[in-house]
Enzyme design. Structure first.
Site, PDB file in Angstrom:
ATOM      1  N   GLU B  10       0.873  -1.181   0.000  1.00  0.00           N
ATOM      2  CA  GLU B  10       0.000   0.000   0.000  1.00  0.00           C
ATOM      3  C   GLU B  10       0.906   1.225   0.000  1.00  0.00           C
ATOM      4  O   GLU B  10       1.674   1.420   0.938  1.00  0.00           O
ATOM      5  CB  GLU B  10      -0.861   0.009   1.270  1.00  0.00           C
ATOM      6  CG  GLU B  10      -1.563  -1.320   1.565  1.00  0.00           C
ATOM      7  CD  GLU B  10      -1.639  -1.635   3.056  1.00  0.00           C
ATOM      8  OE1 GLU B  10      -1.693  -0.703   3.873  1.00  0.00           O
ATOM      9  OE2 GLU B  10      -1.607  -2.827   3.409  1.00  0.00           O
ATOM     10  N   TYR B  93      -7.344   5.220  -4.113  1.00  0.00           N
ATOM     11  CA  TYR B  93      -8.183   6.092  -3.293  1.00  0.00           C
ATOM     12  C   TYR B  93      -7.372   7.222  -2.679  1.00  0.00           C
ATOM     13  O   TYR B  93      -6.157   7.316  -2.889  1.00  0.00           O
ATOM     14  CB  TYR B  93      -8.904   5.278  -2.227  1.00  0.00           C
ATOM     15  CG  TYR B  93      -8.039   4.689  -1.138  1.00  0.00           C
ATOM     16  CD1 TYR B  93      -7.051   3.748  -1.416  1.00  0.00           C
ATOM     17  CD2 TYR B  93      -8.226   5.054   0.196  1.00  0.00           C
ATOM     18  CE1 TYR B  93      -6.288   3.189  -0.409  1.00  0.00           C
ATOM     19  CE2 TYR B  93      -7.458   4.500   1.210  1.00  0.00           C
ATOM     20  CZ  TYR B  93      -6.496   3.562   0.904  1.00  0.00           C
ATOM     21  OH  TYR B  93      -5.740   3.017   1.902  1.00  0.00           O
ATOM     22  N   ASP B  95      -6.120   8.780   0.729  1.00  0.00           N
ATOM     23  CA  ASP B  95      -5.920   8.501   2.152  1.00  0.00           C
ATOM     24  C   ASP B  95      -5.279   9.737   2.765  1.00  0.00           C
ATOM     25  O   ASP B  95      -4.188  10.142   2.360  1.00  0.00           O
ATOM     26  CB  ASP B  95      -5.017   7.277   2.327  1.00  0.00           C
ATOM     27  CG  ASP B  95      -5.062   6.743   3.754  1.00  0.00           C
ATOM     28  OD1 ASP B  95      -5.782   7.326   4.589  1.00  0.00           O
ATOM     29  OD2 ASP B  95      -4.372   5.746   4.029  1.00  0.00           O
ATOM     30  N   HIS B 156       3.147   0.745   3.083  1.00  0.00           N
ATOM     31  CA  HIS B 156       2.957  -0.377   3.996  1.00  0.00           C
ATOM     32  C   HIS B 156       2.996  -1.693   3.235  1.00  0.00           C
ATOM     33  O   HIS B 156       2.711  -1.737   2.042  1.00  0.00           O
ATOM     34  CB  HIS B 156       1.617  -0.247   4.714  1.00  0.00           C
ATOM     35  CG  HIS B 156       1.488   1.011   5.536  1.00  0.00           C
ATOM     36  ND1 HIS B 156       0.314   1.424   6.103  1.00  0.00           N
ATOM     37  CD2 HIS B 156       2.406   1.951   5.879  1.00  0.00           C
ATOM     38  CE1 HIS B 156       0.505   2.563   6.765  1.00  0.00           C
ATOM     39  NE2 HIS B 156       1.764   2.909   6.634  1.00  0.00           N
ATOM     40  N   ASN B 158       1.652  -5.850   3.661  1.00  0.00           N
ATOM     41  CA  ASN B 158       0.823  -6.741   4.452  1.00  0.00           C
ATOM     42  C   ASN B 158       1.114  -8.180   4.075  1.00  0.00           C
ATOM     43  O   ASN B 158       1.395  -8.504   2.919  1.00  0.00           O
ATOM     44  CB  ASN B 158      -0.662  -6.396   4.291  1.00  0.00           C
ATOM     45  CG  ASN B 158      -1.095  -6.417   2.850  1.00  0.00           C
ATOM     46  OD1 ASN B 158      -1.258  -7.483   2.264  1.00  0.00           O
ATOM     47  ND2 ASN B 158      -1.264  -5.241   2.250  1.00  0.00           N
ATOM     48  N   ARG B 240      -3.320 -10.702   9.530  1.00  0.00           N
ATOM     49  CA  ARG B 240      -2.727  -9.969   8.414  1.00  0.00           C
ATOM     50  C   ARG B 240      -1.744  -9.008   9.037  1.00  0.00           C
ATOM     51  O   ARG B 240      -2.132  -7.999   9.623  1.00  0.00           O
ATOM     52  CB  ARG B 240      -3.821  -9.217   7.645  1.00  0.00           C
ATOM     53  CG  ARG B 240      -3.340  -8.309   6.534  1.00  0.00           C
ATOM     54  CD  ARG B 240      -4.566  -7.708   5.849  1.00  0.00           C
ATOM     55  NE  ARG B 240      -4.248  -6.579   4.978  1.00  0.00           N
ATOM     56  CZ  ARG B 240      -4.149  -5.330   5.406  1.00  0.00           C
ATOM     57  NH1 ARG B 240      -4.285  -5.032   6.672  1.00  0.00           N
ATOM     58  NH2 ARG B 240      -3.887  -4.358   4.538  1.00  0.00           N
TER      59      ARG B 240
END
Lengths: 64, 502
Positions: B10, B93, B95, B156, B158, B240
């Site tokens: 991300e 999107y 953020d 980030h 995950n 996660r």
């Protein structure tokens, strides 16, 4: 920097071979210097003008 | 033990409008996302979250045919709209005040490289499209993490992992790894301290913004280990792991190793091979000390009083990972490749970090900076060096310095650019992202919303919205539903086939 070190360590044995190696090294070094110059020249061409103003005005809000 | 596991990345991008330093970044980021949606026929824009009847379900905001609308007409409510799903299964999107691309779920580090790089292309294209809206100037996005004035934004990772591993073990096991891995996947920064007030180079963009060892926060008092627990899957089986300590990488090698190493090291703790003997006396201080020394000679203090360099710490994790893989007889080629590259990188870094100038971000950037310093006699406070640091991350091929290095053969690539180009539209085939992406490809007009763990249809003949849960990340793959999509169903036929059969 490591190029320089290599050459100075090879200096002591003065054989034909080591002379050749030195020549190759010099050539490689010259090529490297040319390459470095060309990288910077190329980058100078695309760098934003007025670095100081550009960098100062890059203000972001914090994120995650 | 393998590098293969469900994972993703991300990335929040830095955003600037040229000549308009006071442009509202939330508005501009919204334009970026909405312009991309409009240009790719996602005009109904399946939204991320399920919300009941609301005017937001209509295609609003900016499409290019309405380009003359005044951006100031955007209200806060409209700003909340910029949140779409792409046909490759990714989420695009806004953020906070940054556009963000969350990759689709993939199953290997190499696939992270492909779909994260596809995200750079999405962002480049989106910014260009948004720049065509009158009143916007040229919008430039940066895949970096800092403005060097105090603000930081994240990139980030995950990783889906086994729920049964106790979290305290994860903390013990991973903290020394995260404190030291920056020597492989740091992105390099001119400036030390959060506000850049100390004029010197450091290995990591993000290191200075981490202040505590463990915690839930992601925007302040950032922790080395983030405790956010949103599995986006069956919470009884999976955790996660949300990793917030990492730099946004441009180098494919850095992205690949960042994910490959973390996946391997997580396999160790899942197998009960927890690393307990490398605990750092002060992890946050060690993180900063390591970042501040590009010669990699600094030794940090362990809780038991020993001192080790970052290279030695990474070497320990490498050795234990390799031993474990050998004991298990794992011969997955990508796992072996990650191990070999990890070892090769550490060996060469120990010899002379500059040997990695064509592979790792921080070294490539430092090499450029040092050449400028030498040629022009610049000190570390010189604006030109800060500009080189920033512009390295410019996503535009004609301006970004990373792109320049790639184009001129001075930065190695790992994957075929054609694979990245395809991944801009196509989802990975081996996770639920396949189902999500294909739904968007074929039925964008029939999908009301979607998220990691569901796709919500709005079908003719149905009074209410119909939700298809996708709680298993490894279901909904091409193998499971590829033939169904290939048979050319309507959205209703697809939904009926899924809900009656299975």
């Amino acid at each position: 920097m490591s190029e320089q070190q290599h050459r100075s360590t090879r200096k002591p044995d003065e054989t034909e071979e080591s002379v050749e190696v030195t020549e190759v090294d010099t050539e490689a070094k010259a090529k490297l210097d040319d390459d470095v110059d060309s990288i910077l020249d190329e980058i100078d061409d695309v760098l934003e003008e007025n670095a100081e103003e550009f960098v100062r005005s890059f203000v972001q809000k914090g994120g995650q | 033990m393998t590098v293969r596991r469900v994972q993703g990345s991300e990335v929040e991008y830095g955003i600037a409008v040229q000549g308009q330093p006071h442009a509202n970044p939330m508005v501009t980021s919204t334009h970026v996302v909405n312009a991309y949606a409009a240009a790719h026929d996602l005009t109904r824009r399946a939204r991320w979250d399920f919300e009941e009847e609301s005017p937001l379900r209509d295609a609003r905001g900016f499409d290019l045919s309405r380009g003359d609308a005044d951006p100031s007409q955007l209200t806060d409510e409209d700003l909340g709209l910029a949140n779409i799903i792409l046909t490759n299964g990714a989420r695009l999107y806004v953020d906070h005040a940054h556009p963000e691309y969350s990759s689709p779920e993939v199953t290997s580090p190499r696939d992270v490289v492909i779909w994260e790089k596809a995200g750079e292309e999405v962002m480049r294209s989106a910014a260009e499209l948004a720049g065509r809206i009158p009143a916007n100037g040229t919008i430039v996005l940066y895949k970096n993490n800092i403005d060097n004035k105090g603000a930081s934004y994240g990139s980030h990772e995950n990783y889906l992992m086994n729920r049964s591993v106790p979290f305290e073990q994860i903390v013990t096991h991973l903290t020394p790894f995260f404190a030291s891995r920056q020597i492989v996947c740091g992105a390099g920064r001119v400036g030390q301290q959060q506000d850049g007030s100390v004029h010197a180079f450091q290995i990591s963009q993000r290191a200075d913004y981490f202040e505590v060892p463990v915690g839930l926060e992601t925007t302040l008092k950032r922790p080395i280990i983030n405790t956010r627990d949103e599995p986006h899957a069956d919470a009884r089986k999976y955790r996660r792991l949300h990793v917030i300590i990492g730099d946004a990488n441009c180098s494919e090698t850095s992205i690949y190793l960042k994910h490959g190493l973390a996946s391997l090291v997580l396999s160790l703790v899942e197998a009960g091979e927890t690393v307990t003997d490398l605990t750092l006396e002060n992890p946050v201080r060690a993180l900063h000390q390591i970042s501040y020394d590009p010669t990699l000679r600094t030794a940090v203090t362990l809780a038991d009083g020993r001192t080790m360099t970052a290279l030695e710490l990474q070497g320990e994790y490498l050795t234990r990972s390799r031993d474990f893989v050998e004991r298990q007889g794992d011969d997955d080629p990508q796992t072996l490749d990650v191990l070999d590259r990890w070892e090769s990188v550490l060996t060469r870094l120990a010899r002379d970090p500059m040997e990695l100038a064509t592979e790792l971000d921080w070294v490539a950037k430092l090499a450029l900076l040092e050449r400028y310093r030498e040629r022009d006699g610049l000190d570390w406070d010189h604006a030109k060096l800060h500009l080189v640091d920033l512009q390295y991350h410019d996503v535009r091929p004609e301006r970004g310095l990373f792109h320049q290095l790639v184009r001129t053969g001075r930065m190695q690539r790992l994957v075929d650019p054609a694979e990245i180009a395809a991944a801009v539209q196509e989802p990975p085939t081996d996770t639920r992202a396949y189902f999500r992406g294909k739904c968007l490809q074929h039925f964008a007009g029939d999908i009301a919303a979607a998220s990691w763990d569901s796709v919500i249809f709005d079908l003719p003949g149905y009074a209410s919205l119909q939700r298809v849960p996708t709680l298993e990340p490894l279901r909904g793959t091409q193998e499971h539903v590829g033939a169904l999509f290939d048979s050319g169903p309507t959205a209703t036929e697809l939904f009926r086939a899924l809900t009656t059969g299975d």
